[in-house]
Design a protein around this motif. Structure first.
Motif, PDB file in Angstrom:
ATOM      1  N   MET A  39     -24.671 -54.910 -10.293  1.00 18.20           N
ATOM      2  CA  MET A  39     -24.925 -55.711 -11.464  1.00 18.20           C
ATOM      3  C   MET A  39     -26.425 -55.961 -11.652  1.00 18.20           C
ATOM      4  SD  MET A  39     -23.191 -56.859 -13.786  1.00 18.20           S
ATOM      5  CE  MET A  39     -22.793 -58.082 -14.932  1.00 18.20           C
ATOM      6  N   VAL A  40     -27.142 -56.125 -10.536  1.00 15.52           N
ATOM      7  CA  VAL A  40     -28.573 -56.394 -10.597  1.00 15.52           C
ATOM      8  C   VAL A  40     -29.295 -55.205 -11.228  1.00 15.52           C
ATOM      9  CG1 VAL A  40     -30.623 -56.794  -9.182  1.00 15.52           C
ATOM     10  CG2 VAL A  40     -28.506 -57.953  -8.630  1.00 15.52           C
ATOM     11  N   ILE A  41     -28.867 -54.002 -10.891  1.00 15.57           N
ATOM     12  CA  ILE A  41     -29.498 -52.806 -11.455  1.00 15.57           C
ATOM     13  C   ILE A  41     -29.253 -52.734 -12.958  1.00 15.57           C
ATOM     14  CG2 ILE A  41     -29.433 -50.282 -11.446  1.00 15.57           C
ATOM     15  CD1 ILE A  41     -29.038 -50.432  -8.427  1.00 15.57           C
ATOM     16  N   LEU A  42     -28.070 -53.093 -13.397  1.00 15.19           N
ATOM     17  CA  LEU A  42     -27.780 -53.089 -14.837  1.00 15.19           C
ATOM     18  C   LEU A  42     -28.606 -54.157 -15.566  1.00 15.19           C
ATOM     19  CD1 LEU A  42     -23.908 -52.569 -14.785  1.00 15.19           C
ATOM     20  CD2 LEU A  42     -25.696 -50.883 -15.241  1.00 15.19           C
ATOM     21  N   VAL A  43     -28.795 -55.299 -14.938  1.00 14.02           N
ATOM     22  CA  VAL A  43     -29.621 -56.351 -15.533  1.00 14.02           C
ATOM     23  C   VAL A  43     -31.078 -55.872 -15.632  1.00 14.02           C
ATOM     24  CG1 VAL A  43     -30.563 -58.670 -15.148  1.00 14.02           C
ATOM     25  CG2 VAL A  43     -28.123 -58.244 -14.854  1.00 14.02           C
ATOM     26  N   ALA A  44     -31.561 -55.216 -14.567  1.00 11.68           N
ATOM     27  CA  ALA A  44     -32.935 -54.683 -14.595  1.00 11.68           C
ATOM     28  C   ALA A  44     -33.078 -53.633 -15.691  1.00 11.68           C
ATOM     29  CB  ALA A  44     -33.300 -54.085 -13.229  1.00 11.68           C
ATOM     30  N   LEU A  45     -32.102 -52.752 -15.816  1.00 13.31           N
ATOM     31  CA  LEU A  45     -32.127 -51.732 -16.864  1.00 13.31           C
ATOM     32  C   LEU A  45     -32.166 -52.374 -18.246  1.00 13.31           C
ATOM     33  CD1 LEU A  45     -31.937 -48.727 -17.706  1.00 13.31           C
ATOM     34  CD2 LEU A  45     -29.457 -48.978 -17.607  1.00 13.31           C
ATOM     35  N   GLY A  46     -31.338 -53.371 -18.464  1.00 11.01           N
ATOM     36  CA  GLY A  46     -31.319 -54.070 -19.748  1.00 11.01           C
ATOM     37  C   GLY A  46     -32.627 -54.796 -20.036  1.00 11.01           C
ATOM     38  N   ALA A  47     -33.195 -55.420 -19.014  1.00 15.21           N
ATOM     39  CA  ALA A  47     -34.461 -56.137 -19.196  1.00 15.21           C
ATOM     40  C   ALA A  47     -35.597 -55.168 -19.510  1.00 15.21           C
ATOM     41  CB  ALA A  47     -34.790 -56.949 -17.943  1.00 15.21           C
ATOM     42  N   PHE A  48     -35.664 -54.050 -18.782  1.00 16.30           N
ATOM     43  CA  PHE A  48     -36.709 -53.062 -19.058  1.00 16.30           C
ATOM     44  C   PHE A  48     -36.553 -52.480 -20.461  1.00 16.30           C
ATOM     45  CE2 PHE A  48     -37.230 -52.175 -14.296  1.00 16.30           C
ATOM     46  CZ  PHE A  48     -38.376 -52.940 -14.214  1.00 16.30           C
ATOM     47  N   PHE A  49     -35.321 -52.125 -20.830  1.00 15.90           N
ATOM     48  CA  PHE A  49     -35.107 -51.551 -22.155  1.00 15.90           C
ATOM     49  C   PHE A  49     -35.507 -52.543 -23.240  1.00 15.90           C
ATOM     50  CE2 PHE A  49     -32.512 -50.912 -25.940  1.00 15.90           C
ATOM     51  CZ  PHE A  49     -32.951 -49.654 -26.303  1.00 15.90           C
ATOM     52  N   THR A  50     -35.113 -53.790 -23.087  1.00 15.85           N
ATOM     53  CA  THR A  50     -35.470 -54.817 -24.076  1.00 15.85           C
ATOM     54  C   THR A  50     -36.978 -54.969 -24.179  1.00 15.85           C
ATOM     55  OG1 THR A  50     -33.401 -55.982 -23.625  1.00 15.85           O
ATOM     56  CG2 THR A  50     -35.144 -57.231 -24.721  1.00 15.85           C
ATOM     57  N   LEU A  51     -37.655 -55.005 -23.033  1.00 18.02           N
ATOM     58  CA  LEU A  51     -39.110 -55.117 -23.037  1.00 18.02           C
ATOM     59  C   LEU A  51     -39.751 -53.947 -23.774  1.00 18.02           C
ATOM     60  CD1 LEU A  51     -41.799 -56.419 -21.907  1.00 18.02           C
ATOM     61  CD2 LEU A  51     -41.546 -54.783 -20.030  1.00 18.02           C
ATOM     62  N   PHE A  52     -39.346 -52.731 -23.436  1.00 18.74           N
ATOM     63  CA  PHE A  52     -39.975 -51.552 -24.018  1.00 18.74           C
ATOM     64  C   PHE A  52     -39.607 -51.361 -25.482  1.00 18.74           C
ATOM     65  CE2 PHE A  52     -39.563 -49.934 -19.460  1.00 18.74           C
ATOM     66  CZ  PHE A  52     -40.755 -50.520 -19.110  1.00 18.74           C
ATOM     67  N   PHE A  53     -38.399 -51.726 -25.851  1.00 17.75           N
ATOM     68  CA  PHE A  53     -37.989 -51.540 -27.235  1.00 17.75           C
ATOM     69  C   PHE A  53     -38.616 -52.575 -28.154  1.00 17.75           C
ATOM     70  CE2 PHE A  53     -35.010 -52.061 -30.806  1.00 17.75           C
ATOM     71  CZ  PHE A  53     -35.096 -50.785 -31.318  1.00 17.75           C
ATOM     72  N   LEU A  54     -38.679 -53.815 -27.722  1.00 16.47           N
ATOM     73  CA  LEU A  54     -39.168 -54.881 -28.596  1.00 16.47           C
ATOM     74  C   LEU A  54     -40.695 -54.955 -28.689  1.00 16.47           C
ATOM     75  CD1 LEU A  54     -36.673 -57.772 -27.789  1.00 16.47           C
ATOM     76  CD2 LEU A  54     -36.642 -56.165 -29.707  1.00 16.47           C
ATOM     77  N   THR A  55     -41.403 -54.529 -27.653  1.00 21.29           N
ATOM     78  CA  THR A  55     -42.860 -54.648 -27.708  1.00 21.29           C
ATOM     79  C   THR A  55     -43.513 -53.533 -28.513  1.00 21.29           C
ATOM     80  OG1 THR A  55     -43.027 -53.521 -25.581  1.00 21.29           O
ATOM     81  CG2 THR A  55     -43.103 -55.929 -25.564  1.00 21.29           C
ATOM     82  N   LYS A  56     -42.859 -52.396 -28.645  1.00 18.06           N
ATOM     83  CA  LYS A  56     -43.373 -51.263 -29.430  1.00 18.06           C
ATOM     84  C   LYS A  56     -44.817 -50.925 -29.072  1.00 18.06           C
ATOM     85  CE  LYS A  56     -41.133 -50.204 -33.363  1.00 18.06           C
ATOM     86  NZ  LYS A  56     -41.053 -50.027 -34.765  1.00 18.06           N
ATOM     87  N   LYS A  57     -45.041 -50.671 -27.804  1.00 17.02           N
ATOM     88  CA  LYS A  57     -46.362 -50.281 -27.330  1.00 17.02           C
ATOM     89  C   LYS A  57     -46.389 -48.777 -27.094  1.00 17.02           C
ATOM     90  CE  LYS A  57     -48.172 -54.470 -26.249  1.00 17.02           C
ATOM     91  NZ  LYS A  57     -49.513 -54.921 -26.278  1.00 17.02           N
TER      92      LYS A  57
END
Length: 152
Positions: free
Chosen positions: A1-19
């Motif tokens: 579950m921790v890996i899925l949470v990390a994946l979701g957090a990274f994806f959210t960071l990268f998708f929303l910041t648009k860098k």
């Protein structure tokens, strides 16, 4: 579950910041290469000063610094913009998968009670080289497309 949470957090960071993510992708690969070449001897050297800290914890810290922390710092300081549309979605997903795949053994080790993370880590480790290759291709495409769009 921790890996899925990390994946979701990274994806959210990268998708929303648009860098612009290409250099950070390559920094992840460079950090992985540096760790493979001299990360363990460096961690052993550090452990000679920090005698109360277990060596595997220091190795994990060096790995996280080289493969995740420094590239994430580079990503967060990169210019806004980068790719757009569906390509941005794919790039964010690939970057999140690369970081999660590389960090999954450490996450599974530090959260041994999470059997799902252990299973996911075992599956990911079989495909880690393909994930890294996808990250490299994505990084070069991001750099080429980003630079090409700014030359006009």
């Amino acid at each position: 579950m921790v890996i899925l949470v990390a994946l979701g957090a990274f994806f959210t960071l990268f998708f929303l910041t648009k860098k612009h993510a290409g250099p950070a992708h390559l920094a992840v690969i460079a950090g992985l290469s540096v760790y493979e070449m001299c990360g363990r001897p460096f961690a052993t050297w550090i452990s000679s000063f920090l005698t109360n800290v277990p060596l595997d914890l220091i190795e994990a810290g060096v790995f996280i610094a080289l493969v995740a922390a420094f590239p994430l710092l580079l990503y967060l300081r990169s210019p806004r913009g980068g790719l757009g549309g569906i390509v941005h979605l794919i790039d964010a997903a690939v970057f999140a998968i690369v970081l999660t795949a590389l960090l999954s053994p450490i996450l599974a080790k530090f959260f041994p009670f999470d059997s799902l993370s252990t299973q996911i880590s075992a599956i990911i480790s079989q495909y880690e080289s393909w994930v890294v290759i996808a990250g490299i291709v994505s990084a070069y495409l991001d750099i080429l497309i980003y630079r090409g769009s700014h030359l006009r």
